[in-house]
Design a protein around this motif. Sequence first.
Motif, PDB file in Angstrom:
ATOM      1  N   ASN A  40       0.851  -1.190   0.000  1.00 29.46           N
ATOM      2  CA  ASN A  40       0.000   0.000   0.000  1.00 29.46           C
ATOM      3  C   ASN A  40       0.890   1.245   0.000  1.00 29.46           C
ATOM      4  O   ASN A  40       1.169   1.837   1.036  1.00 29.46           O
ATOM      5  N   THR A  41       1.359   1.627  -1.193  1.00 27.06           N
ATOM      6  CA  THR A  41       2.250   2.773  -1.330  1.00 27.06           C
ATOM      7  C   THR A  41       1.855   3.587  -2.550  1.00 27.06           C
ATOM      8  O   THR A  41       1.090   3.134  -3.400  1.00 27.06           O
ATOM      9  N   ALA A  42       2.436   4.783  -2.651  1.00 26.76           N
ATOM     10  CA  ALA A  42       2.134   5.676  -3.773  1.00 26.76           C
ATOM     11  C   ALA A  42       2.617   5.108  -5.100  1.00 26.76           C
ATOM     12  O   ALA A  42       2.101   5.471  -6.157  1.00 26.76           O
ATOM     13  N   THR A  43       3.623   4.231  -5.065  1.00 29.28           N
ATOM     14  CA  THR A  43       4.148   3.682  -6.311  1.00 29.28           C
ATOM     15  C   THR A  43       3.500   2.358  -6.693  1.00 29.28           C
ATOM     16  O   THR A  43       3.595   1.954  -7.856  1.00 29.28           O
ATOM     17  N   TYR A  46      -2.903   2.081  -4.126  1.00 28.51           N
ATOM     18  CA  TYR A  46      -3.640   2.857  -3.134  1.00 28.51           C
ATOM     19  C   TYR A  46      -5.019   3.160  -3.706  1.00 28.51           C
ATOM     20  O   TYR A  46      -5.282   2.919  -4.895  1.00 28.51           O
ATOM     21  N   THR A  47      -5.918   3.610  -2.875  1.00 26.48           N
ATOM     22  CA  THR A  47      -7.255   3.971  -3.355  1.00 26.48           C
ATOM     23  C   THR A  47      -7.433   5.479  -3.263  1.00 26.48           C
ATOM     24  O   THR A  47      -6.949   6.123  -2.332  1.00 26.48           O
ATOM     25  N   TYR A  48      -8.099   6.030  -4.254  1.00 32.48           N
ATOM     26  CA  TYR A  48      -8.416   7.450  -4.272  1.00 32.48           C
ATOM     27  C   TYR A  48      -9.863   7.599  -4.694  1.00 32.48           C
ATOM     28  O   TYR A  48     -10.259   7.118  -5.759  1.00 32.48           O
ATOM     29  N   ARG A  49     -10.665   8.218  -3.806  1.00 33.11           N
ATOM     30  CA  ARG A  49     -12.106   8.371  -4.039  1.00 33.11           C
ATOM     31  C   ARG A  49     -12.733   7.012  -4.376  1.00 33.11           C
ATOM     32  O   ARG A  49     -13.498   6.855  -5.319  1.00 33.11           O
ATOM     33  N   PHE A  55       0.921   2.520 -10.070  1.00 30.07           N
ATOM     34  CA  PHE A  55       1.578   1.975 -11.254  1.00 30.07           C
ATOM     35  C   PHE A  55       1.477   0.451 -11.276  1.00 30.07           C
ATOM     36  O   PHE A  55       1.079  -0.149 -12.288  1.00 30.07           O
ATOM     37  N   GLU A  56       1.842  -0.200 -10.168  1.00 30.63           N
ATOM     38  CA  GLU A  56       1.826  -1.662 -10.133  1.00 30.63           C
ATOM     39  C   GLU A  56       0.409  -2.206 -10.285  1.00 30.63           C
ATOM     40  O   GLU A  56       0.187  -3.206 -10.977  1.00 30.63           O
ATOM     41  N   TYR A  57      -0.552  -1.539  -9.634  1.00 22.59           N
ATOM     42  CA  TYR A  57      -1.945  -1.993  -9.737  1.00 22.59           C
ATOM     43  C   TYR A  57      -2.430  -1.918 -11.181  1.00 22.59           C
ATOM     44  O   TYR A  57      -3.018  -2.876 -11.704  1.00 22.59           O
ATOM     45  N   ASP A  58      -2.212  -0.791 -11.828  1.00 20.47           N
ATOM     46  CA  ASP A  58      -2.696  -0.620 -13.199  1.00 20.47           C
ATOM     47  C   ASP A  58      -2.049  -1.621 -14.149  1.00 20.47           C
ATOM     48  O   ASP A  58      -2.702  -2.151 -15.054  1.00 20.47           O
TER      49      ASP A  58
END
Length: 444
Positions: A40-43, A46-49, A55-58
Amino acid sequence: MALAAAGIGIYLLFDQMGIGFKAPLKQIQERGTIRMITANTATSYYTYRDSPMGFEYDLAKAFADHLGVALEVIVPEWNTMFDVLNSGQGDFIAAGITITESRKRIALFSDPYMPVQQKFIHHKLKFGIKNLEQLAGRTIYVRKGSSYQERLKELKASGIDLKIQPLMYVSTEEFIRLVSEKKIKYTIADSNIALLNRRYYPDIKIGLPIQEEEYLGWAVKKTNEGLRDQINQFLEVAEETGILAKLYEKYYGNVKIFNYFELKKFHERIKTRLPEYKKMIKTESEKYGFDWRLIAAMVYQESHFNAKAKSRTGVRGLMQVTQDTARLMGIKNRLDPKQSVKAGVKFFNIMHKRFDDIPDPRQKNRFALAAYNVGYGHVRDAQAIARQQGMDINKWTSLKKALPLLTQRKYYEKTQHGYARGQEPVHYVERIFTYYDILRQKGH
């Protein structure tokens, strides 16, 4: 049925290619989901709204789509990711991890997809290091079990008398924050993490590399060669089709646009100036369905949240509205904050609607912002140039290349609206999205 059909199609395709499915990959197809182990990091993730990002999730989502299955996300404690993988609770690790010899002993790694380099991180008011020998006598905080700790141990074994302070449950991003707040003096971070977090913590300094270039990769169980092979095939496809480039642009495209004083001012003014205008920005944004943070970033780029701002060209107020635009939008006083925001957001909405032919809303936002800055006609002219050069006219990456060409006679003399300072809207949009990202990450 559609998912099953997709799975059969993929099976036949791979069978024709002579690859075949090994047991674990076949289980994923039958289950209909693939389980991503991540951080769970910015790179990474993470969840937004309420929407998943990173990057890794996408990239993992694109891989799941490639296989015709759903993506399931598992976020364990960082130091247990390989245990979760090898116990069978997850299928692959995608968490921005470097491929190291010690890790290769416990897992199979994919082909690399991004180069990174470990960097020494310190506060801008602290002296850095000019060579590795100057690490001697310094206490460096890193996450326990990380490749940073591994590298520091190598340096210590080589005779450099440094002190390693490993902590179990502290992320690299958190160490960077602690350096920024002068609660610790030094840490280490991969270059991609350091660059991304510098915009959130502008007081850090990215210093000397302490390691040769390394590479990020995804990891699977030692026995899961079939899945590893499919990941490699996907990464090759992602490279060829531009998926990797698109995601890199989305998350890292403007991380090197950094001006310490500009970002420092922004961080200060979201505390001191934004609160006065936040409610009116939210109200006007909601009228048209815009994320208020994007509009706030736009307001800052226009005026630095200064209601009396005046440019050298005569535009004025929070949204730097021209006299003509003020009349068209039905406002009388450009220096009145409410009227300025009302006119600016209304005009931005008009620009936004004029790009309804662009299907991706994220791309559409960028085109509309560029039009707000340089004019609708010039953006369409830039699209025409992009088309002539064989670029995708609905992508911001194409427009970034085409807009600056409007300063060159051989291009602009063939357009409908002529010359434009095309580099300005590129900088304008990039800065707004930097500010927007900071507002999102800061939880505003």
